[in-house]
Design a protein around this motif. Structure first.
Motif, PDB file in Angstrom:
ATOM      1  N   SER A 119     -24.020   7.994  26.171  1.00 43.24           N
ATOM      2  CA  SER A 119     -24.346   9.251  25.604  1.00 43.24           C
ATOM      3  C   SER A 119     -25.986   9.133  26.078  1.00 43.24           C
ATOM      4  CB  SER A 119     -24.073   9.365  24.372  1.00 43.24           C
ATOM      5  OG  SER A 119     -25.095  10.324  23.869  1.00 43.24           O
ATOM      6  N   ARG A 120     -26.302  10.583  26.433  1.00 44.09           N
ATOM      7  CA  ARG A 120     -27.793  10.623  26.640  1.00 44.09           C
ATOM      8  C   ARG A 120     -28.533  11.705  25.517  1.00 44.09           C
ATOM      9  NH1 ARG A 120     -28.300  12.841  32.806  1.00 44.09           N
ATOM     10  NH2 ARG A 120     -30.520  12.847  32.034  1.00 44.09           N
ATOM     11  N   ILE A 121     -27.823  11.912  24.395  1.00 41.65           N
ATOM     12  CA  ILE A 121     -28.269  12.766  23.466  1.00 41.65           C
ATOM     13  C   ILE A 121     -29.371  12.014  22.786  1.00 41.65           C
ATOM     14  CG2 ILE A 121     -27.697  14.162  21.309  1.00 41.65           C
ATOM     15  CD1 ILE A 121     -24.767  14.504  22.625  1.00 41.65           C
ATOM     16  N   SER A 122     -30.359  12.654  22.629  1.00 41.94           N
ATOM     17  CA  SER A 122     -31.640  12.202  21.911  1.00 41.94           C
ATOM     18  C   SER A 122     -32.036  12.872  20.766  1.00 41.94           C
ATOM     19  CB  SER A 122     -32.741  11.680  22.896  1.00 41.94           C
ATOM     20  OG  SER A 122     -33.209  12.821  23.591  1.00 41.94           O
ATOM     21  N   ARG A 123     -31.243  14.279  20.770  1.00 45.72           N
ATOM     22  CA  ARG A 123     -31.921  15.007  19.714  1.00 45.72           C
ATOM     23  C   ARG A 123     -30.744  16.076  19.086  1.00 45.72           C
ATOM     24  NH1 ARG A 123     -34.373  20.760  21.419  1.00 45.72           N
ATOM     25  NH2 ARG A 123     -35.696  21.397  19.326  1.00 45.72           N
ATOM     26  N   VAL A 124     -30.758  15.770  17.681  1.00 51.50           N
ATOM     27  CA  VAL A 124     -29.595  16.515  17.066  1.00 51.50           C
ATOM     28  C   VAL A 124     -30.419  17.877  16.122  1.00 51.50           C
ATOM     29  CG1 VAL A 124     -27.600  16.367  15.639  1.00 51.50           C
ATOM     30  CG2 VAL A 124     -28.112  14.741  17.522  1.00 51.50           C
ATOM     31  N   LEU A 125     -30.097  19.058  16.373  1.00 53.01           N
ATOM     32  CA  LEU A 125     -30.391  19.885  15.507  1.00 53.01           C
ATOM     33  C   LEU A 125     -29.280  20.325  14.569  1.00 53.01           C
ATOM     34  CD1 LEU A 125     -32.176  22.105  17.680  1.00 53.01           C
ATOM     35  CD2 LEU A 125     -33.273  20.460  16.538  1.00 53.01           C
ATOM     36  N   ILE A 126     -29.674  20.305  13.483  1.00 55.88           N
ATOM     37  CA  ILE A 126     -28.264  20.698  12.292  1.00 55.88           C
ATOM     38  C   ILE A 126     -28.843  21.924  11.672  1.00 55.88           C
ATOM     39  CG2 ILE A 126     -27.301  19.825  10.404  1.00 55.88           C
ATOM     40  CD1 ILE A 126     -28.315  17.063  11.018  1.00 55.88           C
ATOM     41  N   ILE A 127     -28.294  23.218  11.981  1.00 57.71           N
ATOM     42  CA  ILE A 127     -28.351  24.333  11.701  1.00 57.71           C
ATOM     43  C   ILE A 127     -27.859  24.833  10.467  1.00 57.71           C
ATOM     44  CG2 ILE A 127     -28.398  26.716  12.529  1.00 57.71           C
ATOM     45  CD1 ILE A 127     -29.993  24.797  14.290  1.00 57.71           C
ATOM     46  N   GLY A 128     -28.425  25.489   9.426  1.00 61.04           N
ATOM     47  CA  GLY A 128     -28.000  26.247   8.289  1.00 61.04           C
ATOM     48  C   GLY A 128     -28.463  27.704   8.065  1.00 61.04           C
ATOM     49  N   ARG A 129     -27.761  28.587   7.331  1.00 62.17           N
ATOM     50  CA  ARG A 129     -28.035  30.003   7.371  1.00 62.17           C
ATOM     51  C   ARG A 129     -28.901  30.050   6.270  1.00 62.17           C
ATOM     52  NH1 ARG A 129     -24.667  32.204   3.579  1.00 62.17           N
ATOM     53  NH2 ARG A 129     -22.771  30.691   3.039  1.00 62.17           N
ATOM     54  N   ARG A 130     -29.021  29.139   5.309  1.00 63.43           N
ATOM     55  CA  ARG A 130     -29.709  29.373   4.295  1.00 63.43           C
ATOM     56  C   ARG A 130     -31.015  28.308   4.168  1.00 63.43           C
ATOM     57  NH1 ARG A 130     -26.286  30.167  -1.386  1.00 63.43           N
ATOM     58  NH2 ARG A 130     -25.320  28.236  -0.739  1.00 63.43           N
ATOM     59  N   GLY A 131     -31.656  28.201   3.120  1.00 60.44           N
ATOM     60  CA  GLY A 131     -32.850  27.365   2.892  1.00 60.44           C
ATOM     61  C   GLY A 131     -32.674  25.909   2.244  1.00 60.44           C
ATOM     62  N   PRO A 132     -33.732  25.229   2.627  1.00 62.91           N
ATOM     63  CA  PRO A 132     -33.624  23.620   1.979  1.00 62.91           C
ATOM     64  C   PRO A 132     -32.949  23.540   0.482  1.00 62.91           C
ATOM     65  CG  PRO A 132     -35.877  24.321   2.592  1.00 62.91           C
ATOM     66  CD  PRO A 132     -35.099  25.511   2.799  1.00 62.91           C
ATOM     67  N   LEU A 133     -33.426  24.567  -0.373  1.00 65.63           N
ATOM     68  CA  LEU A 133     -32.905  24.359  -1.706  1.00 65.63           C
ATOM     69  C   LEU A 133     -31.434  24.626  -1.853  1.00 65.63           C
ATOM     70  CD1 LEU A 133     -35.649  26.106  -3.625  1.00 65.63           C
ATOM     71  CD2 LEU A 133     -35.255  23.656  -3.379  1.00 65.63           C
ATOM     72  N   GLN A 134     -30.696  24.963  -0.633  1.00 64.84           N
ATOM     73  CA  GLN A 134     -29.328  25.357  -0.845  1.00 64.84           C
ATOM     74  C   GLN A 134     -28.458  24.556   0.149  1.00 64.84           C
ATOM     75  OE1 GLN A 134     -31.560  28.060  -0.002  1.00 64.84           O
ATOM     76  NE2 GLN A 134     -31.527  28.310  -2.213  1.00 64.84           N
ATOM     77  N   ILE A 135     -29.101  23.411   0.820  1.00 62.49           N
ATOM     78  CA  ILE A 135     -28.491  22.425   1.621  1.00 62.49           C
ATOM     79  C   ILE A 135     -27.399  21.733   0.932  1.00 62.49           C
ATOM     80  CG2 ILE A 135     -29.966  20.473   0.985  1.00 62.49           C
ATOM     81  CD1 ILE A 135     -29.916  19.886   4.012  1.00 62.49           C
ATOM     82  N   ALA A 136     -26.161  22.038   1.720  1.00 66.48           N
ATOM     83  CA  ALA A 136     -24.728  21.562   1.264  1.00 66.48           C
ATOM     84  C   ALA A 136     -24.418  19.827   1.104  1.00 66.48           C
ATOM     85  CB  ALA A 136     -23.762  22.364   1.872  1.00 66.48           C
ATOM     86  N   CYS A 137     -25.275  19.061   1.687  1.00 63.73           N
ATOM     87  CA  CYS A 137     -24.924  17.716   1.795  1.00 63.73           C
ATOM     88  C   CYS A 137     -25.189  17.011   0.383  1.00 63.73           C
ATOM     89  CB  CYS A 137     -25.663  17.129   2.868  1.00 63.73           C
ATOM     90  SG  CYS A 137     -27.458  16.878   2.785  1.00 63.73           S
ATOM     91  N   THR A 138     -24.798  15.694   0.284  1.00 69.64           N
ATOM     92  CA  THR A 138     -24.843  14.983  -0.921  1.00 69.64           C
ATOM     93  C   THR A 138     -26.050  14.314  -0.528  1.00 69.64           C
ATOM     94  OG1 THR A 138     -23.552  13.223  -0.222  1.00 69.64           O
ATOM     95  CG2 THR A 138     -22.672  14.889  -1.436  1.00 69.64           C
TER      96      THR A 138
END
Length: 479
Positions: A213-232
């Motif tokens: 793999s040559r992937i060196s950058r991953v962007l994780i896109i969300g429709r709302r803001g940091p206060l609504q991020i869904a991960c644990t």
């Protein structure tokens, strides 16, 4: 006199042996409740476990489409989270219970209908999960280079249907749409050092692809803001601590966030504090980066100049209306284009209808139910994702399945389920399947597959090398 005593002892032993034999046959001829569970994943096993524990006369049969059990514990949990898979030990104990049987390689809805199961059992519990993908509904989402997270996870976790996925990892930037735990799992697997993955049960073909793999950058896109991020917080901490990577987020996404921090509930506060810490820490020596991009929604997948594959994604910049968890993302006129070679949509799994006889809410993608009782169909129940939607972790599914089992047991105790009617259970279904040329896989036969996978993994220092072909599984199971 001595001969008479010996004769009596032999008779007692024979009666005791016959009694034990009837128990080992799963009490199929006894008039206790017979319950069928459709789906051999966490929801199915937890439901079975609770039923067997609560009623000493209950017989439970678990039917699974694949020859292998455990569903998303086997196919969904990240390879580098082996501790989460320890629950398999509990499921195995349930499967070995005298009054429980596993029937793999049975496609309910095709090989046998729900109505046929209802005729054979006092109760049928639908626990078949969510194997569909939610559509983004945007132009270009079917271009090569665009994958669902479900399929991408299935590719590196060994789902037979995803073994030919072959994602092209030769690009520099990957975009993941969604900011839940699955999105972070995918990002972490893409960016993890190979040495961290080599000793896991990740599929060999995925390991080989990631090695080049040559992937060196991953962007994780969300429709709302940091206060609504869904991960644990656990998943976020793993990203923050991932070797040879750095967080590369936008300061503008965190403006004024400090003012609201003190008023947040404790879990949300800890999550936000970790985000801010990642924002402020710099690791300029890291060769790879990951980043959350907030307040962005996909508008269109951009094709390469030849139109044959994805080369980027167009995002709408959102503004937030409301506050807290109920805040809404409203698109503005501002658009952003991001160049990338692979797009992974992690916007949610969805359940699909299993049989025309079962009511289904297509909008919510669940079986309509009241605390697990399927709407308008007596003796039919549901648990897990098909009951409540694809949310929560394994512990959530456990509690949900226990709730369904309690409702079912209550219906037995109150007479809502008529247990006076004798039901043939697995005996009738086995006869039906035989006439249709369907051969099942027992739990003992699955254990042959398990042993073979462990044997294949040993030379590589892996806990197992998963079999990817159903025919190979069946050949080993029936050997």
């Amino acid at each position: 006199m001595k001969m008479m005593i010996n004769s009596i002892q032999k008779s007692v032993i024979r009666i005791h042996t016959l009694s034990r034999a009837s128990v080992c046959r799963g009490l199929s001829s006894v008039s206790g409740p017979k319950v069928c569970v459709v789906g051999g994943g966490p929801a199915g096993f937890y439901t079975a476990q609770q039923l067997l524990k609560a009623r000493q006369d209950a017989v439970v049969d678990i039917y699974e489409r694949l020859p292998v059990p455990f569903g998303l514990v086997r196919f969904g949990v990240a390879p580098d989270h082996p501790e989460v898979k320890n629950v398999i030990n509990t499921f195995t104990q349930t499967a070995h219970h005298d009054r429980c049987s596993f029937h793999g390689n049975v496609n309910v809805g095709k090989d046998v209908s729900i109505e046929e199961l209802r005729q054979a059992y006092h109760a049928v519990v639908l626990s078949y999960g969510a194997e569909g993908n939610r559509s983004m509904g945007i132009l270009g989402e079917n271009l090569p280079g665009v994958f669902s997270a479900k399929d991408f996870v299935g590719w590196y976790n060994g789902i037979p249907a995803n073994k030919e996925l072959c994602p092209d990892l030769s690009c520099e930037t990957a975009v993941i749409l969604g900011q839940g735990n699955v999105a972070l799992d995918v990002a972490r697997i893409i960016l993890s050092p190979l040495d961290m993955l080599k000793k896991t049960d990740i599929t060999q073909h995925a390991l080989e692809a990631l090695a080049t793999s040559r992937i060196s950058r991953v962007l994780i896109i969300g429709r709302r803001g940091p206060l609504q991020i869904a991960c644990t917080i656990k998943e976020l901490r793993e990203m923050v601590n991932l070797p040879n990577t750095r967080a590369d987020m936008l300061l503008s996404d965190f403006e004024d966030i400090g003012e609201t921090l003190k008023d947040l509930p404790r879990p949300r506060k800890r999550l936000t504090e970790l985000l801010i810490k990642a924002l402020n820490e710099r690791n300029d020596k890291a060769e790879k980066s990951w980043s959350f991009r907030f307040c962005r929604s996909p508008v269109e997948v951009l094709a390469a100049s030849d139109g044959k594959r994805a080369a980027g994604i167009r995002l709408a910049v959102n503004k937030l209306e409301g506050s807290g968890e109920s805040v809404r993302a409203v698109p503005t006129d501002k658009l952003e284009d991001v160049n990338c070679g692979i797009i992974i949509s992690s916007i949610g799994y969805k359940s699909i209808p299993i049989d025309p006889a079962v009511p289904f809410d297509h909008r919510r993608a669940v079986v309509p139910n009241d605390t697990g009782r399927v709407q308008d169909v007596s003796g039919l129940y549901c648990s897990g994702w098909v009951k409540r939607g694809p949310t929560g972790v394994i512990a959530t599914t456990m509690n949900d399945s226990f709730d369904t089992a309690r409702v079912l047991l209550q219906d037995m105790d109150t007479g809502k389920l008529d247990l006076s009617i004798k039901k043939p259970g697995a005996q009738a279904i086995a006869a039906l399947l035989q006439t249709r040329g369907v051969r099942t896989v027992s739990f003992t036969q699955w254990e042959k597959i398990n042993a073979e996978e462990e044997r294949r993994g040993k030379p590589h220092g892996k806990p197992r090398e998963k079999l990817l072909d159903v025919e190979d599984m069946l050949k080993i199971a029936w050997s």
